[in-house]
Design a protein around this motif. Structure first.
Motif, PDB file in Angstrom:
ATOM      1  N   VAL A  90       0.743  -1.075  -0.068  1.00 36.08           N
ATOM      2  CA  VAL A  90       0.197  -0.130  -0.012  1.00 36.08           C
ATOM      3  C   VAL A  90       0.852   1.319  -0.045  1.00 36.08           C
ATOM      4  N   SER A 122      -3.812   2.243  -2.535  1.00 35.64           N
ATOM      5  CA  SER A 122      -4.000   2.815  -1.310  1.00 35.64           C
ATOM      6  C   SER A 122      -5.406   3.676  -1.211  1.00 35.64           C
ATOM      7  N   ALA A 150      -7.345   3.675   2.330  1.00 36.28           N
ATOM      8  CA  ALA A 150      -6.301   3.680   3.645  1.00 36.28           C
ATOM      9  C   ALA A 150      -6.269   4.919   4.029  1.00 36.28           C
TER      10      ALA A 150
END
Length: 368
Positions: free
Chosen positions: A82, A89, A94
């Motif tokens: 990520v 991401s 995230a």
């Protein structure tokens, strides 16, 4: 199960939960939703006793640790993926760089715990001339430390990681060599800080947030000033404790007390939370000095549980792992209410109960 209550290490967590339950009765004027929410945060501690008793009679501790290690390794791999791929991401949503699940506070707590334990296991493998295991555990520890240094780290780790590493050093090396090891660790830390934008950014934010408290600033560079907020939460907490120092204001009272203090204020002084970000303050506000006595007695009983195990050759490594879990929680609770937080609280309950139960199992085997 009843016999387990005769041990302070098992009885005191239950007593703290009982205090939280009884404390709902004197939380005058506090909505029951807030009382029950606060009780729920403390209620996980009641699971300490059954877990302790179960693993006192179980031989599957290694399987539990292996499963936890494997899950963290998978998370570690995903964290690097990520971090290196912004597209992924964004796809998974995230919230922080290199943090695919939950938040960087929880991730740091788990990664730091695993990393230090792997250091201890690597040293143990070297003692037994198991080179393959030593290399494997050392490599895992390096991978976790690299993630903390270069991907993301909670600043609370700046205070509990040195303590945990010092404990491992004390166990592994004594006398002047221990000082040399500590100096070497310090050199490595300084070197990592010098080449890690992540560590430099975290430290720079911390220094700037101290000034933000004086100027009552909530945001610097688009980021909340967590350090300044903590100072404000602690100031409000001290005032609340002074007005009810013995039994506190009752379970779930923190948010209402902070709301009263925030009325008519601006900036960080206007922020309302139900968590003062310090375990002692979180307990003292709700249950006063009585609650603090129970809290410190519980931590003391758990420290004693493992320091007694250090003298036993068979359980020495297990005892050190338990000691690391307690030390991490105590130190991190200076800046957070980690017993009441979900991940950190469960990590403490499960790790301490499992290791404590296994040590008791070995004591019983030695005596039979």
């Amino acid at each position: 199960m009843i016999d387990g209550l005769k041990r302070p290490a098992c009885a005191l967590p239950v007593l703290l939960v009982g205090l939280a339950a009884v404390g709902t009765a004197w939380a005058d004027g506090i909505p029951w939703a807030d009382r029950l929410h606060a009780f729920g945060k403390a209620s996980k501690l009641v699971c300490f006793l059954p877990l302790f008793v179960h693993f006192q009679n179980s031989s599957r501790t290694r399987l539990v640790f292996a499963a936890y290690l494997l899950s963290n390794l998978l998370l570690l791999l995903l964290s690097f993926v990520v971090f290196c791929s912004p597209d992924i991401s964004i796809l998974i949503g995230a919230k922080s760089p290199g943090v695919p699940l939950k938040n960087y506070l929880d991730q740091t707590q788990g990664f730091a715990f695993i990393a230090v334990i792997c250091v201890a296991l690597a040293i143990e493998a070297i003692r037994h001339q198991q080179r393959g295991q030593a290399i494997a555990f050392a490599a895992i520890a390096v991978a976790f430390f690299a993630n903390l240094a270069f991907v993301n780290i909670a600043r609370t780790a700046f205070i509990y990681l040195p303590v945990m590493l010092a404990l491992v050093t004390i166990r592994s090396v004594r006398g002047w060599p221990s000082l040399a090891v500590l100096v070497a660790v310090c050199v490595l830390v300084v070197g990592a800080w010098g080449v890690s934008p992540n560590l430099q950014f975290k430290m720079a934010r911390l220094l700037g947030e101290v000034d933000a408290y004086e100027t009552n600033t909530m945001v610097i560079g688009g980021l909340e000033t967590g350090g300044a907020e903590r100072l404000e939460f602690w100031r409000k907490s001290v005032g609340a404790i002074r007005s009810a120092p013995i039994v506190g204001h009752g379970t779930g009272s923190t948010k209402e007390l902070f709301a009263n203090e925030a009325a008519g204020q601006t900036g960080i002084r206007a922020k309302i939370v139900d968590n003062p970000h310090n375990q002692t303050l979180a307990v003292a506000i709700q249950w006063g000095a009585i609650g603090c006595i129970v809290l410190y007695a519980m931590w003391g009983a758990h420290l004693l549980l493992f320091t007694e195990g250090l003298s036993r050759r068979k359980g020495s490594l297990l005892a050190w792992i338990g000691l690391l879990a307690v030390a991490q929680n105590i130190v991190s609770s200076l800046l957070n209410s980690h017993l009441f937080d979900f991940y950190q609280g469960w990590l403490y309950v499960i790790a301490v109960a499992i290791v404590g139960g296994q040590l008791q199992r070995r004591r019983d085997t030695d005596q039979s």
